[in-house]
Design an enzyme around this catalytic site. Structure first.
Site, PDB file in Angstrom:
ATOM      1  N   ASP A 428       0.856  -1.172   0.000  1.00 34.97           N
ATOM      2  CA  ASP A 428       0.000   0.000   0.000  1.00 34.97           C
ATOM      3  C   ASP A 428       0.904   1.237   0.000  1.00 34.97           C
ATOM      4  O   ASP A 428       2.104   1.130   0.269  1.00 34.97           O
ATOM      5  CB  ASP A 428      -0.900  -0.041   1.245  1.00 34.97           C
ATOM      6  CG  ASP A 428      -1.756   1.194   1.381  1.00 34.97           C
ATOM      7  OD1 ASP A 428      -2.271   1.650   0.348  1.00 34.97           O
ATOM      8  OD2 ASP A 428      -1.903   1.704   2.500  1.00 34.97           O
ATOM      9  N   THR A 430      -0.360   4.929   1.067  1.00 31.76           N
ATOM     10  CA  THR A 430      -0.689   5.851   2.151  1.00 31.76           C
ATOM     11  C   THR A 430      -0.584   5.160   3.503  1.00 31.76           C
ATOM     12  O   THR A 430      -1.251   4.163   3.756  1.00 31.76           O
ATOM     13  CB  THR A 430      -2.116   6.404   1.963  1.00 31.76           C
ATOM     14  OG1 THR A 430      -2.208   7.007   0.680  1.00 31.76           O
ATOM     15  CG2 THR A 430      -2.438   7.415   3.049  1.00 31.76           C
ATOM     16  N   THR A 732      -2.250   1.331  -4.851  1.00 30.63           N
ATOM     17  CA  THR A 732      -2.704   2.516  -4.150  1.00 30.63           C
ATOM     18  C   THR A 732      -4.022   3.022  -4.723  1.00 30.63           C
ATOM     19  O   THR A 732      -4.353   2.745  -5.877  1.00 30.63           O
ATOM     20  CB  THR A 732      -1.646   3.643  -4.226  1.00 30.63           C
ATOM     21  OG1 THR A 732      -2.138   4.803  -3.592  1.00 30.63           O
ATOM     22  CG2 THR A 732      -1.305   3.974  -5.668  1.00 30.63           C
ATOM     23  N   ASP A 734      -4.558   6.233  -4.973  1.00 28.60           N
ATOM     24  CA  ASP A 734      -4.282   7.600  -5.417  1.00 28.60           C
ATOM     25  C   ASP A 734      -4.379   7.740  -6.931  1.00 28.60           C
ATOM     26  O   ASP A 734      -4.376   6.764  -7.673  1.00 28.60           O
ATOM     27  CB  ASP A 734      -2.874   8.028  -4.964  1.00 28.60           C
ATOM     28  CG  ASP A 734      -2.829   8.347  -3.487  1.00 28.60           C
ATOM     29  OD1 ASP A 734      -3.867   8.743  -2.944  1.00 28.60           O
ATOM     30  OD2 ASP A 734      -1.764   8.194  -2.885  1.00 28.60           O
ATOM     31  N   ARG A 839      -5.539   3.890  -8.231  1.00 27.18           N
ATOM     32  CA  ARG A 839      -6.991   3.835  -8.033  1.00 27.18           C
ATOM     33  C   ARG A 839      -7.478   2.416  -7.751  1.00 27.18           C
ATOM     34  O   ARG A 839      -8.531   2.000  -8.228  1.00 27.18           O
ATOM     35  CB  ARG A 839      -7.700   4.383  -9.273  1.00 27.18           C
ATOM     36  CG  ARG A 839      -7.470   5.866  -9.536  1.00 27.18           C
ATOM     37  CD  ARG A 839      -8.109   6.710  -8.458  1.00 27.18           C
ATOM     38  NE  ARG A 839      -8.199   8.135  -8.826  1.00 27.18           N
ATOM     39  CZ  ARG A 839      -8.573   9.086  -8.005  1.00 27.18           C
ATOM     40  NH1 ARG A 839      -8.869   8.793  -6.755  1.00 27.18           N
ATOM     41  NH2 ARG A 839      -8.649  10.335  -8.388  1.00 27.18           N
ATOM     42  N   LYS A 845      -6.890  -5.092  -4.816  1.00 30.15           N
ATOM     43  CA  LYS A 845      -5.618  -5.382  -4.158  1.00 30.15           C
ATOM     44  C   LYS A 845      -5.503  -6.869  -3.848  1.00 30.15           C
ATOM     45  O   LYS A 845      -4.456  -7.495  -4.075  1.00 30.15           O
ATOM     46  CB  LYS A 845      -5.491  -4.563  -2.862  1.00 30.15           C
ATOM     47  CG  LYS A 845      -5.297  -3.076  -3.070  1.00 30.15           C
ATOM     48  CD  LYS A 845      -5.124  -2.371  -1.726  1.00 30.15           C
ATOM     49  CE  LYS A 845      -4.895  -0.878  -1.902  1.00 30.15           C
ATOM     50  NZ  LYS A 845      -4.653  -0.190  -0.618  1.00 30.15           N
ATOM     51  N   ASP A 865      -1.400  -0.787   6.093  1.00 31.14           N
ATOM     52  CA  ASP A 865      -1.667  -0.274   7.444  1.00 31.14           C
ATOM     53  C   ASP A 865      -3.143  -0.035   7.719  1.00 31.14           C
ATOM     54  O   ASP A 865      -3.502   0.321   8.843  1.00 31.14           O
ATOM     55  CB  ASP A 865      -0.916   1.044   7.656  1.00 31.14           C
ATOM     56  CG  ASP A 865      -1.561   2.191   6.891  1.00 31.14           C
ATOM     57  OD1 ASP A 865      -1.688   3.286   7.458  1.00 31.14           O
ATOM     58  OD2 ASP A 865      -1.931   1.986   5.719  1.00 31.14           O
ATOM     59  N   ASN A 868      -8.541  -1.313   4.512  1.00 33.74           N
ATOM     60  CA  ASN A 868      -8.663  -1.661   3.102  1.00 33.74           C
ATOM     61  C   ASN A 868      -7.539  -2.562   2.615  1.00 33.74           C
ATOM     62  O   ASN A 868      -7.555  -3.016   1.465  1.00 33.74           O
ATOM     63  CB  ASN A 868      -8.701  -0.379   2.250  1.00 33.74           C
ATOM     64  CG  ASN A 868      -7.444   0.447   2.410  1.00 33.74           C
ATOM     65  OD1 ASN A 868      -6.772   0.385   3.445  1.00 33.74           O
ATOM     66  ND2 ASN A 868      -7.102   1.221   1.416  1.00 33.74           N
ATOM     67  N   ASP A 869      -6.565  -2.838   3.476  1.00 33.74           N
ATOM     68  CA  ASP A 869      -5.451  -3.718   3.107  1.00 33.74           C
ATOM     69  C   ASP A 869      -5.612  -5.126   3.675  1.00 33.74           C
ATOM     70  O   ASP A 869      -4.783  -6.001   3.393  1.00 33.74           O
ATOM     71  CB  ASP A 869      -4.119  -3.137   3.604  1.00 33.74           C
ATOM     72  CG  ASP A 869      -3.844  -1.760   3.038  1.00 33.74           C
ATOM     73  OD1 ASP A 869      -4.077  -1.568   1.835  1.00 33.74           O
ATOM     74  OD2 ASP A 869      -3.419  -0.871   3.788  1.00 33.74           O
TER      75      ASP A 869
END
Length: 1182
Positions: A428, A430, A732, A734, A839, A845, A865, A868-869
């Site tokens: 990840d 962020t 990610t 982002d 995105r 993931k 962290d 969502n991971d």
């Protein structure tokens, strides 16, 4: 207002509606109360009601143990005998009571009982610890209404469904409760859910209006209500129910639910009704075991066990075949060949007239006799070693983060060696590569860009372009080159611009827009202000770091959010007319919270001029489409600024507002109230649709840009991992521009690396948008074409050293993961040096991780962290959670936990490499020593015409794996080091030994097995040739069966322990103690056991003291045999180290010679390439 060093302002949101953070997911059929899935009925304050008794809900007793007193023995035994080797030894132990056994039953039962007992004891101790935690939790005290119409203290385990419970400040909730009232006006309370989701920010809960007046015991005397709600389930963020009171029904939501395990904070007390107890509570419904993971070495070990079983069956069959042939010859044509065996008077086990039957029984005997090929103590030894390895990981001070006071944690010991074989890391961004500690650095207001700081990403971009990076002054550099005084340092605020700071914004021509911009930041939030009475400073406890950064920025510019009362927010802001700070109150009417589907947040307020304002902030992807025609005055300039901010690696939020008419608001509020009071399962969806209607025709104010800085040491860590041959994929959410620039900042992407970009952001795809199947088909063809072009580009430069980076957006990734195209996408990705997926959704993931794991067959490691991971961490072979700002969900779902990404370097290159090497060496050595021992039994039986006679005393054989050879191998597995920790990091290519699986490959395993086979031949042949038929004692007697057995066994013990000594790279006193202590213990055992009565010691009766010890031949043969057994391995290693050295051999040799392994000829090709790139990069950075 309560006194204290810090006071929290009271809030009453009972008249406000908030979207819950996570939208409930409703399954088909779960539509309404009373239907399937929504059938629970709770009689509030009346648990003894006749209907309640009939329902017979679970009690509040909770057990998290694996075993109970009744099932511990059977269940634990079942767990132990799931292992094939243990089943074999159990069968052998049972058969040992029959005449077929070549040894006594006790000698095989004792080691089995020791090994199984030790493992069961370990399981029992771990389960008892869980049991103690359960006892502590079940016996916590809580006040329950009922005893003489008062609240009486009772144990948690006695709480029943329907009980009214009083929970005080800083106490945990004993069950899932529906909030009835609290000490705060309006029934508001604050809850900490750290134990559930790891989040430290407080959650706001509020009671229904109809019950918020219940503040005293006397009110509960007549209080009776019925709650109808959903059945027990694991959904932490949704709840559907109704409360029937005084003939009316009131809807219940997650806002009224207090979950077991969460804690009451900043509220003196609350009253609640227990609706879910014990294992029906949501936290217990979520208490499922994570997916079972086994290391690749452990899986291969099973195959080796099967190989040894096959070898065992084979040699048993060969022995029984020859036994049958020899038995048949013993009685032929009425003649007795081996007359001394009395073939004319035998049992079925030796019957020349029925040789086939005798051979079959011999086969069964041989299966037991050669069982020592299977190491009985292998599993328990590996478990002990892994637990000790985990302790070393946990106590490594180099992986301790002082700032957060968090050490590394091995949450499981099953995967230690996997850490040394990682081929691809999926990370990840962020909070993992970055700090997730947001700082407000730039903003765009009315088409003008503000903020003179230069971010880390911008510096990396500047270096990439070859421009000079300006020196910073106090950490800030002006964009035009003018250093700006940074003033005092404020956490979360790194914004510097003299045009609007220190009240200068009032002089701007667009000051009205600037004022509205920062008013939105100060008002549009759900944060809770806290004031320190000593310093007067106000802190903000926000649900996200971004929100806290906005509030701090507004405060620093001059819009301080001071107080949040029942339905108002008070700001201390600058009056543009008199230039003084004054308090302004805003009446807060509605709060429409941010969630992942809305991607925006809005509040509706009324200012003191009685104007109705809708203030909104959200993602640019949803906000620009909601602007009015007249509200787009500076849209193009803002979009240009947003693009630049994204390129600088910043997180963007668009700010807008709208003035509302009273008539419009009243009409909308009526519709909104109807939607939110709906009892149907679609309540939130209906409310969201109504909210969508008013969040339109907005006027653009500008955009914010906050920086999530890279964690310390991330670029260096990534570069080192690349040199170790480990690939890194970044997944990610982002934007592509942000992800690419972060990639450059952390050395994932480099200037001389060619980029392959796969995206659906093209005119052709846009033209087919919203055309269903046509769009999907066009998108699929576009992705297939782009993947093909990427493959052609790589293949055309196959012979060169050009490196490639693959960047793909979320929509493209969705099509790339489809079955008919995923393999070509993966092939392209693996040929690139860096992969960045932008995105990406949590599901994507996990799917990417599954694809990588499935297609490579190599070890994958996922690191993240946030919640969502979790899917990605559980899908990967190894999940590493970072205990960061986003809570502990990732840590709780992980196999290993670290505080910073940079610690991954030491976790893999040091502990991973050591654990892999130790476990691989340990297992190989186990099989070596058991083959060396087991085959001496076979050679001796062949020498004795396959009679089934064991070469050694029963207890010699039983103690071989348990006492005489087990401790040295445990010391090897815990303490051995081929090179020191600093050298592991200095020479990352050493890690390739694990990635390429050099130390546990089939050639190496078979080589160790062959070494054991050769050792057995040397021991048996040299011992028998040297001693048999030789005068052994002074009286001229030759060697007998007992002396030969002692001599051979002594040679085996010496040989396998000395083999360990020459295999170890790093000696400690523990190694010496265990190796030489094991040999010494063998002699002590011989003496003590030999002095026992002959009925117990049998063939060992004084065999050492009276026969072996006085004989010079015994000691000379031992010395000769041991030297000869060590020569093959010693010669092989000398040859290998000189002509075909492994990676660690090269480093050891250079270290011994006092040189460094910097010569390019000494390094693997892929490492030379990466090292060259690293030197080039370092030169540029300097």
């Amino acid at each position: 207002m309560p006194e204290g060093s810090r006071q929290r302002m009271r809030i009453n949101f009972r008249k406000l509606y908030s979207f819950i953070c996570f939208r409930p997911i409703y399954e088909p059929g779960h539509a309404q109360i009373g239907q399937k899935g929504y059938s629970r009925v709770v009689y509030c304050n009346d648990p003894d009601h006749l209907e309640a008794v009939k329902l017979n809900y679970r009690g509040n007793y909770v057990s998290t143990t694996k075993y109970s007193a009744a099932n511990f023995i059977p269940k634990s035994l079942f767990e132990q005998f799931r292992r094939v080797a243990n089943i074999y030894f159990l069968v052998v132990a049972c058969v040992s009571f029959s005449p077929l056994a070549p040894y006594s039953s006790l000698s095989i039962l004792a080691p089995l009982i020791v090994v199984i007992g030790a493992t069961m004891a370990k399981e029992g101790v771990e389960d008892w610890r869980r049991r103690k935690q359960d006892i502590e939790a079940n016996n916590r005290k809580v006040k329950v209404y009922g005893c003489n119409n008062t609240f009486c203290e009772t144990n948690w385990k006695k709480v029943r469904v329907g009980d009214i419970v009083k929970v005080c400040k800083d106490e945990y909730f004993p069950a899932d409760l529906v909030l009835l009232s609290s000490s705060h006006e309006g029934g508001v309370c604050y809850v900490e859910t750290m134990n559930l989701d790891g989040e430290t920010n407080l959650k706001l809960k509020h009671a229904l209006d109809v019950t918020s007046h219940l503040h005293d015991e006397k009110f509960f005397e007549e209080f009776r209500a019925v709650i109808k709600c959903e059945d027990p389930n694991e959904k932490l963020y949704s709840f559907i129910g109704t409360l029937s009171y005084d003939g009316k029904e009131y809807p219940l939501s997650i806002q009224q639910l207090l979950l077991r395990g969460s804690k009451l904070k900043n509220t003196e007390y609350v009253f609640g009704c227990a609706i879910f107890t014990g294992h029906d509570t949501k936290v217990m419904q979520n208490a499922t075991h994570p997916p079972s993971k086994r290391s690749k070495i452990e899986k291969k070990m099973d195959k080796i066990i099967y190989l040894l079983f096959s070898t065992l069956v084979l040699i048993a069959f060969v022995g029984s075949l020859f036994f049958g042939i020899e038995t048949k010859k013993d009685f032929s044509d009425g003649k007795l060949r081996r007359w001394y065996l009395r073939p004319d008077d035998t049992t079925v086990f030796y019957d020349p007239k029925r040789p086939s039957l005798s051979a079959f029984f011999h086969f069964l005997t041989a299966l037991m006799l050669y069982g020592y090929l299977i190491p009985i103590s292998l599993y328990i030894s590996i478990e002990i070693v892994k637990v000790l390895q985990s302790i070393f990981i946990n106590q490594d001070q180099h992986m301790y983060d002082e700032e957060t006071d968090k050490p590394a944690r091995a949450r499981t010991s099953n995967l230690n060696e996997e850490l040394g074989q990682v081929d691809i890391i999926l990370s990840d961004k962020t909070g993992t590569l970055t700090c997730n500690s947001m700082e407000f650095v730039k903003c765009s207001i009315a088409g003008t860009a503000y903020g003179r700081g230069m971010t880390e990403v911008e510096r990396a971009v500047t270096r990439r372009r070859g421009d000079a990076v300006p020196e910073s002054v106090d950490g800030v550099q002006g964009l035009e080159g003018d250093a700006v005084d940074s003033g005092k340092s404020v956490r979360g605020f790194n914004f510097r611009d003299e045009r609007i700071m220190n009240g200068q914004w009032v002089k701007r021509c667009d000051s009205k827009i600037i004022q509205k911009f920062f008013q939105v930041l100060a008002i549009c939030h759900t944060a809770i202000p806290e004031e320190n009475e000593q310093s007067g400073e106000i802190m903000y406890e926000a649900e996200s770091p971004d929100e806290a950064a906005f509030l701090i920025a507004a405060k620093e510019i001059g819009f301080k959010c001071k107080r949040v009362t029942q339905t108002s927010i008070s700001l201390c802001e600058l009056d543009t007319e008199n230039g003084k700070m004054e308090d302004r109150d805003y009446e807060r009417l509605q709060v429409l919270e941010f969630n992942t589907s809305r991607k925006r947040m809005s509040v509706i307020v009324r200012n003191k001029e009685k104007k109705l304002l809708l203030l909104s902030k959200g993602a640019d992807s949803v906000m620009f489409g909601r602007l009015s025609k007249d509200g787009r005055s500076f849209e193009s300039q803002t979009k240009d600024h947003i693009k630049k901010y994204a390129e600088a690696g910043l997180r963007i939020m668009v700010i807008a507002y709208r003035e509302l008419d009273e008539e419009e608001y009243k009409s909308w509020e009526k519709e909104f109230s109807k939607a939110k009071t709906s009892v149907t399962a679609e309540r939130d969806e209906l409310a969201e649709k109504v909210a969508d209607k008013i969040e339109r025709n907005l006027t653009l104010l500008g955009a914010t840009a906050v920086e999530d800085k890279l964690q310390k040491g991330v670029p260096e860590c990534i570069d080192t991992l690349a040199q170790a041959g480990i690939g890194l994929w970044v997944l990610t959410g982002d934007k592509m521009e942000t992800a690419i620039n972060i990639g450059y900042a952390c050395s994932l992407l480099r200037e001389d690396m060619k980029q392959i970009v796969i995206t659906l952001d093209s005119p052709d795809i846009a033209a087919s948008e919203n055309q269903g199947d046509r769009e999907a088909k066009a998108s699929l063809e576009s992705i297939r074409k782009q993947i093909g072009e990427g493959m052609s580009q790589i293949n055309s430069t196959k012979e060169s050293d050009i490196m490639y980076g693959l960047i793909i957006d979320g929509k493209s990734l969705e099509f790339s993961l489809k079955k008919d195209i995923d393999k070509s996408f993966f092939e392209l990705a693996t040929k690139c040096n860096t992969v960045i997926c932008c995105r990406s959704s949590p599901k994507q993931k996990a799917l990417v991780t599954r694809l990588v794991k499935r297609e490579t067959g190599n070890t994958t490691l996922a690191i993240g962290d946030g919640a969502n991971d979790v899917g990605m961490l559980q899908e990967a072979d190894i999940g590493v959670g970072i205990s960061g700002v986003e809570g502990m969900q990732a840590v709780m779902a992980s196999d290993f936990a670290i505080a910073q990404f940079r610690f991954l370097e030491r976790l893999l290159l040091v502990h991973g490499h050591w654990c892999y090497r130790r476990i691989a060496m340990m297992i190989c050595y186990f099989f070596y020593k058991n083959i060396a021992f087991g085959f001496t039994l076979f050679w001796f039986e062949a020498h004795a015409s396959f009679s089934g006679q064991p070469a050694y005393n029963d207890w010699y054989m039983s103690f071989y794996n348990v006492f005489f050879t087990s401790l040295p191998v445990i010391a090897l597995g815990v303490f051995d080091q081929d090179v020191s920790a600093p050298l592991c990091v200095k020479y990352p290519f050493l890690y390739l030994e694990g990635v390429e699986n050099i130390l546990f490959s089939w050639p190496r395993i078979l080589g160790w097995m062959f070494n054991g086979f050769l050792t057995s031949i040397i021991i048996f042949s040299l011992t028998t040739k040297s001693m048999i038929k030789q005068a052994f004692r002074r009286d001229g007697q030759v060697v007998d069966y007992e002396v030969l057995g002692v001599t051979m066994y002594t040679c085996v013990v010496w040989a396998v322990n000395c083999q360990m000594a020459i295999s170890i790279n790093y000696f400690t006193w523990i190694h010496h103690f265990f190796i030489w202590g094991s040999i010494a213990f063998w002699y002590k055992f011989l003496v003590i056991y030999g002095y026992l009565p002959p009925e117990m010691s049998t063939t060992a009766y004084r065999a050492f003291v009276e026969e072996c010890a006085p004989s010079v031949l015994y000691w000379l043969v031992t010395l000769l045999v041991v030297i000869c057994t060590l020569l093959p391995y010693f010669s092989f290693r000398a040859f290998q180290t000189r002509f075909y050295p492994m990676y660690h051999d090269r480093i050891q040799r250079k270290q011994y010679e006092g040189l460094e392994a910097e010569n390019s000829d000494e390094l693997p090709r892929q490492v030379r390439k990466k090292r060259h790139l690293r030197k080039t990069l370092m030169q540029r950075n300097s």
